[in-house]
Design a protein around this motif. Sequence first.
Motif, PDB file in Angstrom:
ATOM      1  N   TYR A 158     -67.450  54.115 -12.614  1.00  0.00           N
ATOM      2  CA  TYR A 158     -66.027  54.387 -12.445  1.00  0.00           C
ATOM      3  C   TYR A 158     -65.678  54.093 -10.994  1.00  0.00           C
ATOM      4  O   TYR A 158     -66.409  54.469 -10.084  1.00  0.00           O
ATOM      5  N   CYS A 159     -64.568  53.407 -10.782  1.00  0.00           N
ATOM      6  CA  CYS A 159     -64.107  53.118  -9.433  1.00  0.00           C
ATOM      7  C   CYS A 159     -62.669  53.611  -9.293  1.00  0.00           C
ATOM      8  O   CYS A 159     -61.910  53.596 -10.254  1.00  0.00           O
ATOM      9  N   GLU A 160     -62.313  53.997  -8.101  1.00  0.00           N
ATOM     10  CA  GLU A 160     -60.940  54.448  -7.812  1.00  0.00           C
ATOM     11  C   GLU A 160     -60.053  53.247  -7.510  1.00  0.00           C
ATOM     12  O   GLU A 160     -60.504  52.246  -6.969  1.00  0.00           O
ATOM     13  N   GLY A 161     -58.786  53.366  -7.849  1.00  0.00           N
ATOM     14  CA  GLY A 161     -57.761  52.434  -7.386  1.00  0.00           C
ATOM     15  C   GLY A 161     -57.823  51.036  -7.946  1.00  0.00           C
ATOM     16  O   GLY A 161     -58.144  50.803  -9.110  1.00  0.00           O
ATOM     17  N   GLU A 213     -60.455  45.388 -13.055  1.00  0.00           N
ATOM     18  CA  GLU A 213     -61.422  45.271 -14.139  1.00  0.00           C
ATOM     19  C   GLU A 213     -60.794  45.562 -15.503  1.00  0.00           C
ATOM     20  O   GLU A 213     -61.041  44.848 -16.474  1.00  0.00           O
ATOM     21  N   ASN A 214     -59.982  46.600 -15.572  1.00  0.00           N
ATOM     22  CA  ASN A 214     -59.341  46.947 -16.847  1.00  0.00           C
ATOM     23  C   ASN A 214     -58.382  45.863 -17.324  1.00  0.00           C
ATOM     24  O   ASN A 214     -58.203  45.674 -18.530  1.00  0.00           O
ATOM     25  N   ASN A 215     -57.768  45.139 -16.396  1.00  0.00           N
ATOM     26  CA  ASN A 215     -56.776  44.133 -16.771  1.00  0.00           C
ATOM     27  C   ASN A 215     -57.338  42.721 -16.867  1.00  0.00           C
ATOM     28  O   ASN A 215     -56.634  41.807 -17.298  1.00  0.00           O
ATOM     29  N   PHE A 216     -58.588  42.523 -16.462  1.00  0.00           N
ATOM     30  CA  PHE A 216     -59.216  41.197 -16.565  1.00  0.00           C
ATOM     31  C   PHE A 216     -59.908  41.090 -17.922  1.00  0.00           C
ATOM     32  O   PHE A 216     -61.127  41.088 -18.031  1.00  0.00           O
ATOM     33  N   GLN A 217     -59.110  41.043 -18.951  1.00  0.00           N
ATOM     34  CA  GLN A 217     -59.617  40.969 -20.321  1.00  0.00           C
ATOM     35  C   GLN A 217     -59.473  39.537 -20.829  1.00  0.00           C
ATOM     36  O   GLN A 217     -58.353  39.072 -21.038  1.00  0.00           O
ATOM     37  N   PHE A 267     -65.420  43.165  -9.988  1.00  0.00           N
ATOM     38  CA  PHE A 267     -64.292  43.821  -9.329  1.00  0.00           C
ATOM     39  C   PHE A 267     -64.728  45.246  -8.997  1.00  0.00           C
ATOM     40  O   PHE A 267     -64.576  45.714  -7.891  1.00  0.00           O
ATOM     41  N   CYS A 268     -65.269  45.931  -9.980  1.00  0.00           N
ATOM     42  CA  CYS A 268     -65.855  47.265  -9.832  1.00  0.00           C
ATOM     43  C   CYS A 268     -67.280  47.194 -10.388  1.00  0.00           C
ATOM     44  O   CYS A 268     -68.237  47.402  -9.680  1.00  0.00           O
ATOM     45  N   ASN A 269     -67.384  46.842 -11.656  1.00  0.00           N
ATOM     46  CA  ASN A 269     -68.679  46.700 -12.327  1.00  0.00           C
ATOM     47  C   ASN A 269     -69.098  45.235 -12.380  1.00  0.00           C
ATOM     48  O   ASN A 269     -68.281  44.332 -12.188  1.00  0.00           O
TER      49      ASN A 269
END
Length: 143
Positions: free
Chosen positions: A96-99, A105-109, A69-71
Amino acid sequence: MIVSIFLFFITLMNKIFAILVWLSLSLLSVTTFAASNPLANTSWNLTNYNWSSASGILSFDDTSMHSKFCNNVNQWYSYNNNKLTPTGVGMSTMMYCEGLPMTLENNFQITTGTSAIISGTILTITTSGNHTFVFTQELPTAC
């Protein structure tokens, strides 16, 4: 003397038999896992996040998954009864990615028992944080 030689061979035969049974069961379990995992060797494109348009990539082999998604994130996993479970330590780049990409990425746990429902060419993953990711399968192209 003959009795002790006889007992030695019986013990040896029992050990050989136990090893053969263990090897047979090990091979059977690997074959069964690969054959029963519908996510193995598939690629998916994110189309929707919490019912809004989004993009990202998710792919699976037999035992590991890769998301972007970002990383770039790699995670060992198992899939059983429509549930994803992490089976080892994940690895990730650390940009680090914006938006939205960072939010995705933070919520795909993926935690133990994360819901992963396959319906045709649609994969819906709902995380323990109640975030819904909808993916469309990337089908192989004909040569």
